[in-house]
Structures are given as C-alpha cells and as structure tokens.
Write a protein that holds these residues in place. Sequence first.
Motif, PDB file in Angstrom:
ATOM      1  N   UNK A   1      34.837 -85.167 -30.202  1.00 63.70           N
ATOM      2  CA  UNK A   1      33.628 -84.632 -30.822  1.00 63.70           C
ATOM      3  C   UNK A   1      32.981 -83.553 -29.949  1.00 63.70           C
ATOM      4  N   UNK A   2      32.574 -82.466 -30.600  1.00 61.67           N
ATOM      5  CA  UNK A   2      31.783 -81.447 -29.912  1.00 61.67           C
ATOM      6  C   UNK A   2      30.403 -82.005 -29.577  1.00 61.67           C
ATOM      7  N   UNK A   3      29.838 -81.519 -28.491  1.00 61.90           N
ATOM      8  CA  UNK A   3      28.492 -81.944 -28.106  1.00 61.90           C
ATOM      9  C   UNK A   3      27.496 -80.833 -28.411  1.00 61.90           C
ATOM     10  N   UNK A   4      26.225 -81.193 -28.357  1.00 60.91           N
ATOM     11  CA  UNK A   4      25.167 -80.208 -28.568  1.00 60.91           C
ATOM     12  C   UNK A   4      25.248 -79.067 -27.549  1.00 60.91           C
ATOM     13  N   UNK A   5      25.324 -79.336 -26.223  1.00 54.92           N
ATOM     14  CA  UNK A   5      25.446 -78.196 -25.300  1.00 54.92           C
ATOM     15  C   UNK A   5      26.732 -77.399 -25.524  1.00 54.92           C
ATOM     16  N   UNK A   6      27.813 -78.081 -25.874  1.00 54.84           N
ATOM     17  CA  UNK A   6      29.075 -77.376 -26.134  1.00 54.84           C
ATOM     18  C   UNK A   6      28.908 -76.397 -27.298  1.00 54.84           C
ATOM     19  N   UNK A   7      28.192 -76.817 -28.334  1.00 57.55           N
ATOM     20  CA  UNK A   7      27.966 -75.965 -29.508  1.00 57.55           C
ATOM     21  C   UNK A   7      27.149 -74.728 -29.118  1.00 57.55           C
ATOM     22  N   UNK A   8      26.143 -74.926 -28.275  1.00 62.37           N
ATOM     23  CA  UNK A   8      25.351 -73.781 -27.799  1.00 62.37           C
ATOM     24  C   UNK A   8      26.218 -72.862 -26.931  1.00 62.37           C
ATOM     25  N   UNK A   9      27.070 -73.469 -26.108  1.00 66.09           N
ATOM     26  CA  UNK A   9      27.963 -72.689 -25.249  1.00 66.09           C
ATOM     27  C   UNK A   9      28.911 -71.839 -26.101  1.00 66.09           C
ATOM     28  N   UNK A  10      29.433 -72.447 -27.168  1.00 63.73           N
ATOM     29  CA  UNK A  10      30.333 -71.712 -28.068  1.00 63.73           C
ATOM     30  C   UNK A  10      29.598 -70.623 -28.840  1.00 63.73           C
ATOM     31  N   UNK A  11      28.258 -70.717 -28.859  1.00 63.41           N
ATOM     32  CA  UNK A  11      27.447 -69.677 -29.508  1.00 63.41           C
ATOM     33  C   UNK A  11      26.768 -68.762 -28.480  1.00 63.41           C
ATOM     34  N   UNK A  12      27.485 -68.519 -27.363  1.00 58.85           N
ATOM     35  CA  UNK A  12      27.087 -67.525 -26.350  1.00 58.85           C
ATOM     36  C   UNK A  12      25.860 -67.875 -25.529  1.00 58.85           C
ATOM     37  N   UNK A  13      25.569 -69.153 -25.399  1.00 60.32           N
ATOM     38  CA  UNK A  13      24.517 -69.566 -24.472  1.00 60.32           C
ATOM     39  C   UNK A  13      25.160 -69.937 -23.137  1.00 60.32           C
ATOM     40  N   UNK A  14      24.428 -69.689 -22.041  1.00 60.08           N
ATOM     41  CA  UNK A  14      24.808 -70.271 -20.759  1.00 60.08           C
ATOM     42  C   UNK A  14      24.217 -71.687 -20.757  1.00 60.08           C
ATOM     43  N   UNK A  15      25.069 -72.691 -20.604  1.00 58.49           N
ATOM     44  CA  UNK A  15      24.579 -74.078 -20.665  1.00 58.49           C
ATOM     45  C   UNK A  15      24.603 -74.693 -19.271  1.00 58.49           C
ATOM     46  N   UNK A  16      23.481 -75.329 -18.912  1.00 54.02           N
ATOM     47  CA  UNK A  16      23.260 -75.799 -17.546  1.00 54.02           C
ATOM     48  C   UNK A  16      22.722 -77.220 -17.580  1.00 54.02           C
ATOM     49  N   UNK A  17      23.221 -78.063 -16.673  1.00 57.49           N
ATOM     50  CA  UNK A  17      22.780 -79.454 -16.616  1.00 57.49           C
ATOM     51  C   UNK A  17      22.260 -79.781 -15.220  1.00 57.49           C
ATOM     52  N   UNK A  18      21.059 -80.356 -15.180  1.00 55.15           N
ATOM     53  CA  UNK A  18      20.431 -80.740 -13.912  1.00 55.15           C
ATOM     54  C   UNK A  18      20.004 -82.196 -13.995  1.00 55.15           C
ATOM     55  N   UNK A  19      20.413 -83.019 -13.008  1.00 56.28           N
ATOM     56  CA  UNK A  19      19.990 -84.421 -12.990  1.00 56.28           C
ATOM     57  C   UNK A  19      20.783 -85.259 -13.973  1.00 56.28           C
ATOM     58  N   UNK A  20      20.142 -86.310 -14.505  1.00 55.72           N
ATOM     59  CA  UNK A  20      20.850 -87.249 -15.377  1.00 55.72           C
ATOM     60  C   UNK A  20      20.708 -86.827 -16.839  1.00 55.72           C
ATOM     61  N   UNK A  21      21.728 -86.144 -17.343  1.00 55.18           N
ATOM     62  CA  UNK A  21      21.741 -85.725 -18.748  1.00 55.18           C
ATOM     63  C   UNK A  21      22.760 -86.612 -19.464  1.00 55.18           C
ATOM     64  N   UNK A  22      24.056 -86.365 -19.265  1.00 51.40           N
ATOM     65  CA  UNK A  22      25.034 -87.391 -19.624  1.00 51.40           C
ATOM     66  C   UNK A  22      24.892 -88.505 -18.595  1.00 51.40           C
TER      67      UNK A  22
END
Length: 526
Positions: free
Chosen positions: A82-103
């Motif tokens: 399954x695609x994830x929400x950040x993955x979908x944004x990444x595929x739509x030309x966003x830079x996706x960044x994770x800090x701390x406890x997200x997953x």
Amino acid sequence: DGMNVLFIIVDDLRPVLGCYGDKLVKSPNIDQLASQSMVFSNAYAQQAVCAPSRVSFLTGRRPDTTRLYDFYSYWRVHAGNYSTMPQYFKENDYVTLSVGKVFHPGVSSNYSDDYPYSWSIPPFHPSAEKYENDKTCRGKDGKLHANLVCPVNVTEMPGGTLPDIQSTEEAIHLLNIMKTNRQKFFLAVGYHKPHIPLRYPQEFLKLYPLENITLAPDPWVPKKLPSVAYNPWMDIRQRDDVEALNVSFPYGALPDDFQRQIRQSYYAAVSYLDVQIGLLLNALDNVGLSNNTIVVFTADHGWSLGEHGEWAKYSNFDVATRVPLMFYVPGMTTSPVSQGARVFPYLDPFSHIGGSAPQGQSKKVVELVSLFPTLAELAGLQVPPACPETSFDVVLCTEGRSIVHYFNISEGKVEEGRAGCDDTDRSFNEEPVAFSQYPRPADTPQWNSDKPRLKDIRIMGYSMRTTDYRYTLWVQFDPSNFTASFEDVHAGELYMMENDPNQDYNIYNNTAHGWFFKKILYFLKH
C-alpha cells in the motif's frame, strides 16, 4: 502552486487541551493554532496502540487491511504494497521529511520508517531517544530509577537535552532549509510526550499544584464491564515507582495520591509539549511560510488517566480512542494570510493567561483513517479512490473518506433523523460512524492482554462510535486467517452518550440491539 504541509503527530495525547474545554491544562500554543483552525471534537483512532494506529492513518487502511494489530509485521510484506500518505505527496513532487516518531520504529516500518518509499531523505531520530527507558529519574532516596512519574533537570540528562527538544530543533532546521530551497514540502514531526515515561523538565510541575489535581470522575472498574474489555495496564506496572506499590493484578487500584501524581505529570508533559509546538509554529512564521502551509495537529490515540480503573491506552473506550484533530488551512480556515504575516507568535504557558476559541468546530464523528484523502484534497492533489471491498492487491486507495466537506458546514441546522428510512444503505450511511478495534488473548485479563502478539489473539473487540452511542462486540478471532466470527460473540458493550458520557454503565445485556448488530456487520462488510 500547491501548499506545503506540516503534519504534527503526538504520542498518547488525549484532548486535554484548553481548546477542547479542559479548564486545568495550560496549552496556549496549541489553543492558538486551534483559533486559526477547523477543530474536530469527535475524532477517533482505529486502534488504541501506536504502531497499528500509525500504519492505519499513514496508509489510509484499517487494521484489518494492514493486518497489523501488534508491532511485528511490515504491511508491504504481510498485507499489501500500500502507498502511504507521505509517499503520495512525494510522488506528487513534494520533498517529504520525517522527524521524531512518525511511523512506529522497528519491524512495522521495516526498520527504516518506510524509507525510501515514504521519505525523500532518511528520517531523523533524536539521539536522546535511546535513554528514554533508562534510570534517569531521581527518587526520594537520591538514586536513579526508571520511574513512570519522572520530572527531571534537563541539564543532568544524557547530552543535556530531551528527545522532543531535539526534534523541534531539527524540524526548525529543516524549515530553514526548505525556505531557501523553495520546494514544496511535506514535513511530518512526531512528538513523544506525553507517552510514558512521563519524563519532562521539572519546572512544568509548577503549573499544576497537586492540590488542584482531582482523580478521574469514575476511578472504579464499572460493575458491568466485561472482563475481556478491561486493559490491565502492564506497561505502567513495570515502572520502578509503580512496581514498588505492589498493586494486585489485574483490578487492584493505585493509591489516590499516586493517581493524582500521574495525572499531574501527564498535564505537565502536555504543557512541555505545548512549548515545543509553540517554538515550531513560531519558526514557521519566522521563515515566512505560515501563509502557504497547511498545519495538521493530531495524536495516534488517547490515554486513560484512571477512568474505569484503567491507565494507558489498549481499550475501545473514548479515553483511549479519542484524539485531538485540527487543520489550519490559510485562506480556508482563516481569511487570506499575507506573506510574512505573524500567525503564531510564541506564547509562554508560565505567563500567558486566557484561552482562544477554535476558528471552526465540528462535532461530526470522524476517523484518523480519513487523514490521507483529506490532506490530499486540501493540498489540491487528486483524492485517492475509495478502496474496493477487498483491496490487498490495490496499491493506492483509501478506506477513509475525505472530511473536507465538513469544514464549512453550518452546525446549526437540524439533521434529519433515521426515522422512516426504508433504504438500509441510506439509513446506515446517514450518521457518521467511527470504527475502532482491539485484540485480546483471552476472555479475562492476562499479562499480555494489552499487547497480544498476532499468534496469541483469540478475540477482537469491534467498536462503533456515533454521536449517540458506543457499541462494542467482542467476537472470536482466528489469527491464522485473520477472520472474525460474528456468530461467536463473547461479550458486548453499549453506552448511551446522552446520559452516560463517561461510558460507565454498560446496558448491552438489557437492550434489544438487533439494529446495532446489523449496522456493525453492514459497516465491516463495506
């Protein structure tokens, strides 16, 4: 072209916030965000434990579809890619960044926080995180302990800091880089407090004198609570300070004065969190991005503070499943914001007086599984399609529905009741419903009742929450093929909100509930 997204996710935060009507807590920065946001006062997680809840809302699929009810499987391997929400944004030309406890870290996100699928660069984890469960709490004996209640002098901590302080610093650092790069970004920031241990800078205790702290309104185990529904709060019992109290398993109560201390420290940890949120949002102002950044604020689930004689999460009650949820959308939840405007000046909880009401508030019952389609719609992306009935082989779809249409609803108008509905679909779909579920290893409380591993699950509690009631069925569950048998109901709960808002009086056994039963089956099927 398109707004940035700042997605703030807090661990174990129930809505004890000024903007949710709590009179005791000091949360001026979160309240200020609420005053510019659409606030949902009836938002619910799909399972009241970290990894399953996070994987659910980050993929937009329910736990029965991610097949994650514990911490020990990665959905791409064990359920579907399954695609994830950040993955979908990444595929739509966003830079996706994770800090701390997200997953949730570990197996459930492939030991990588689902990088590189979900994130443009490897996720950041604070270096101080590894000391979370160490003996860093000074006891009355002067020695260090691994306590539940753990106010600390930050300068004495390893590295002279705490994880959430480091996460805020890193998120601010990334905002400054994104300002220079001028690229659209999706920045997820996960805060750890008020998750246990309740370890926070000791000065926050000053905000909450112990004599102002009450017990829960219902600190007893309800007489008609089925034993399968009770969570025995094992993770709390294992902390040094609780272990020393020798409380009997499973129903023994903590001493009143210690209950007050836990509640006091939970509040103090929330105000410490509020300071981090204040610094982060103030930085968004400083880089001049408050006019084109959507801010979402929520939690992975709630946390019992002694209600029903329970602590921690691990149940289907509102105290464990209900979360804060708010969306700041410049120009939509506020009038248009000019470039460089100061929307979020930092407010000091030690000196700030007075609350601020939410900009808009919806009492509609909503679910975290709706976050993915909602954020996609708010950002102007194509909303992922609704999942078919079985979707294990569908890469991109969502089991939640976008809740953007609730943003401009006038709450005043009287809603049509369900009287006179011949059409099952219409009468069932009319009122919004939130679904949560919780697995158990047995009908009575066990040492592993809170967090049974998949192979040990024997019963699944499916819970349906509407404005008027919470209806829960505990049914036989087979972990080898992930099937629940509604022919084999072990226990049930029914609470009517109007006269039992705290869910203390289970009327399941003296109510004809054929209608509820049909409805829960209908929803699980659809």
